[in-house]
Enzyme design. Structure first.
Site, PDB file in Angstrom:
ATOM      1  N   SER A 175      19.745  63.810 -15.820  1.00 32.83           N
ATOM      2  CA  SER A 175      20.298  64.476 -16.985  1.00 32.83           C
ATOM      3  C   SER A 175      20.632  65.949 -16.767  1.00 32.83           C
ATOM      4  CB  SER A 175      19.307  64.375 -18.153  1.00 32.83           C
ATOM      5  OG  SER A 175      18.124  65.110 -17.850  1.00 32.83           O
ATOM      6  N   LYS A 218      18.880  74.982 -17.855  1.00 27.85           N
ATOM      7  CA  LYS A 218      19.210  73.771 -18.622  1.00 27.85           C
ATOM      8  C   LYS A 218      18.934  74.028 -20.101  1.00 27.85           C
ATOM      9  CE  LYS A 218      18.056  68.799 -18.459  1.00 27.85           C
ATOM     10  NZ  LYS A 218      17.297  67.763 -17.714  1.00 27.85           N
ATOM     11  N   SER A 265      15.799  63.573 -13.087  1.00 31.14           N
ATOM     12  CA  SER A 265      16.912  64.370 -13.619  1.00 31.14           C
ATOM     13  C   SER A 265      17.259  65.644 -12.877  1.00 31.14           C
ATOM     14  CB  SER A 265      16.645  64.712 -15.081  1.00 31.14           C
ATOM     15  OG  SER A 265      16.987  63.610 -15.868  1.00 31.14           O
TER      16      SER A 265
HETATM   17  N1  GLN Z   1      17.348  58.853 -15.968  1.00 31.70           N
HETATM   18  C1  GLN Z   1      16.001  58.978 -16.417  1.00 31.70           C
HETATM   19  C2  GLN Z   1      15.938  58.742 -17.910  1.00 31.70           C
HETATM   20  O1  GLN Z   1      16.959  58.564 -18.488  1.00 31.70           O
HETATM   21  C3  GLN Z   1      15.444  60.308 -16.051  1.00 31.70           C
HETATM   22  C4  GLN Z   1      15.649  61.379 -17.039  1.00 31.70           C
HETATM   23  C5  GLN Z   1      14.965  62.659 -16.714  1.00 31.70           C
HETATM   24  O2  GLN Z   1      14.429  62.832 -15.615  1.00 31.70           O
HETATM   25  N2  GLN Z   1      14.961  63.560 -17.668  1.00 31.70           N
HETATM   26  O3  GLN Z   1      14.888  58.728 -18.488  1.00 31.70           O
END
Ligand code: GLN
Length: 489
Positions: free
Chosen positions: A149, A74, A173
């Protein structure tokens, strides 16, 4: 059979060379990336060099399971000499000056890095659509979001562009995009994996996790990246999980978390029901538990995550590094404001503002302190539930998927869909997303398993046994060709 083990045996037996394997997957990336937009950087030059080094290691007999294995990271993980953009304009020109601990481990084994994957900007989002580099598409169905994400990592693995990838998980994410793309994703116990070289979103919640085509690959990858590291004080490491997988699961106790079923859509309910049947056939008992404080989990998460993000992201001022505005500024204050205004996208700015607000005098007690109390209570209640059961079963997300291009209009509605995943981050517990056998829109619906701290192996073992009942979707075509029919257990 595990894809990682299969490719290793092909290389070890000289059926395919690391260079050929690298070219094969680089071609996949080059052909498929225009459609999926899953990679921000394609590291073809360095990948070819690493493949050559891997070939030498096979010659010399100094190889491991990961030598020559094509992987993706990532784009919030640092690899020296390669961009680490966090999918933000702020870091669009930033080139990392050191390696993340997880890449150090893989690199020292001779893995081949094909590139860096697309994501929501600074890992803030659930659809991989807030990226400065454009949205990622779901390889199984382009009208759907791949989740986020870590949507680029999930889409790339599900699309057969790489064998496995790493993502980061602050509130879901790794798990939610794994579920939306039909692969396996694990958020390890907080502290199992070093965060050194992971660009921070919310440090007390962030963990790096494996994303793979099957539970065994996820276990192998986890075993390679988990370690105690003096550069991350919170890291503890973890025992090996892969040797556990084939041990019998009969007699284990699973409990469905009642509050996580509230609001679950029909396909998700069906996926849980079907999983319960499969667990029974494996000799696992299933009961129900209640964790009432979960109702406040998503609110507490967004307060704590934004508070930490507002502090972590204050370092991007455009002076030392980061986006610098072209327009002249009359004061230092204006200079920094312009850089940040232009460098950060709307969602990131919203979260910085929310985080600053909940930490500010007068609101600190009202929001932040309260959220921390919810967090303590949640950990206590989840650990109590895990006295009654070895594993907690739940949906990953109330919805089986999100339509592409629709989630940004109503951020709060999307925040609420994180209810099931944020609990593991708030409490530090390991949690895994594995495909169920129920199919919706042509791809399987993910289900989540959660366990006690440092019982990550239990999750992978249960996921492995669920796969033996036929829940694993077929490997992508590019991988199937290499498996030569050896996909069974
Ligand atoms: N959807 C969650 C957020 O927007 C999780 C994001 C993540 O795990 N990086 O914070």
């Amino acid at each position: 059979m595990s894809v990682i083990r299969r490719l290793h045996s092909l290389m070890q037996n000289r059926k395919i060379s690391p260079q050929e394997l690298t070219e094969y997957f680089l071609k996949m990336v080059q052909e498929e990336n225009p459609r999926l937009n899953s990679c921000i950087t394609i590291a073809d030059k360095t990948a070819r060099k690493q493949a050559e080094e891997a070939a030498q290691r096979f010659e010399q007999g100094s190889y491991t399971l990961f030598t020559g294995l094509p992987v993706l990271l990532k784009d919030n993980l640092c690899v020296q000499g390669l961009p680490a953009t966090c999918a933000s304009r702020m870091l669009a020109d930033f080139v990392a000056v050191y390696d993340a601990a997880v890449w150090e481990q893989l690199y020292s084994d001779g893995a081949v890095l094909l590139g860096k994957t697309n994501m929501d900007e600074f890992a803030m989002g659930s659809s991989s659509e807030t990226s400065f580099f454009g949205p990622v598409r779901n390889p199984r169905n382009e009208t759907l979001s791949p989740g986020g994400s870590s949507g680029g990592s999930a889409a790339a693995v599900a699309g057969g562009l790489a064998v496995c990838a790493l993502g980061s998980d602050t509130g879901g994410s790794v798990r939610q995009p794994a579920a939306f793309c039909g692969i396996t994703g694990l958020k390890p116990t907080y502290g199992a994996v070093s965060r050194w070289g992971l660009i921070a979103y919310a440090s007390s919640l962030d963990q790096i996790g494996p994303m793979a085509l099957c539970a065994e690959d996820a276990a192998l990858l986890l075993d390679r990246i988990s370690a105690k590291d003096s550069r991350d004080d919170t890291s503890r490491g973890l025992g090996q999980t892969a040797p556990l997988l084939r041990e019998p699961v009969t007699g284990k106790r699973v409990a469905i978390v009642r509050e996580m079923m509230e609001g679950a859509s029909l396909p998700v309910q069906k996926a849980i029901e079907d999983t319960v049947q499969r667990l029974h056939t494996l000799g696992i008992s299933v009961t129900e538990v209640s964790v009432p404080v979960l109702r406040y989990a998503a609110s507490a998460y967004y307060i704590i995550a934004c508070a930490e993000a507002s502090s972590n992201l204050s370092r991007y001022d455009g002076l030392r590094y980061g986006h610098r505005s072209e327009s002249p500024a009359a004061s230092f204050h204006e200079f920094v404001c312009r850089n940040r205004q232009e460098g950060f996208g709307e969602e990131v700015r919203r979260r910085i503002l929310m985080g600053t607000y909940v930490l500010s005098a007068g609101h600190h007690e009202q929001y932040y302190q309260k959220a921390r109390k919810v967090q303590s209570l949640l950990r206590r209640e989840l650990l109590a539930a895990l006295e009654q059961a070895d594993i907690l079963l739940s949906p990953v997300c109330p919805a089986p998927d999100f339509p592409a291009g629709k989630t940004l209009a109503d951020p709060v509605a999307v925040y609420q869909t994180d209810l099931c995943t944020v609990a593991a981050n708030l409490s530090g517990l390991p949690a895994l997303s594995t495909p169920s056998a129920i199919w919706e829109n042509g791809h399987p619906v993910g289900i989540q398993l959660m366990a006690r701290p440092f019982a990550d192996g239990n999750l992978l073992q249960t996921a492995y046994w669920l796969e033996t009942t036929g829940t694993r979707p077929p490997y992508p075509e590019s991988v199937r060709v290499l498996m030569d029919g050896k996909e069974e257990f």
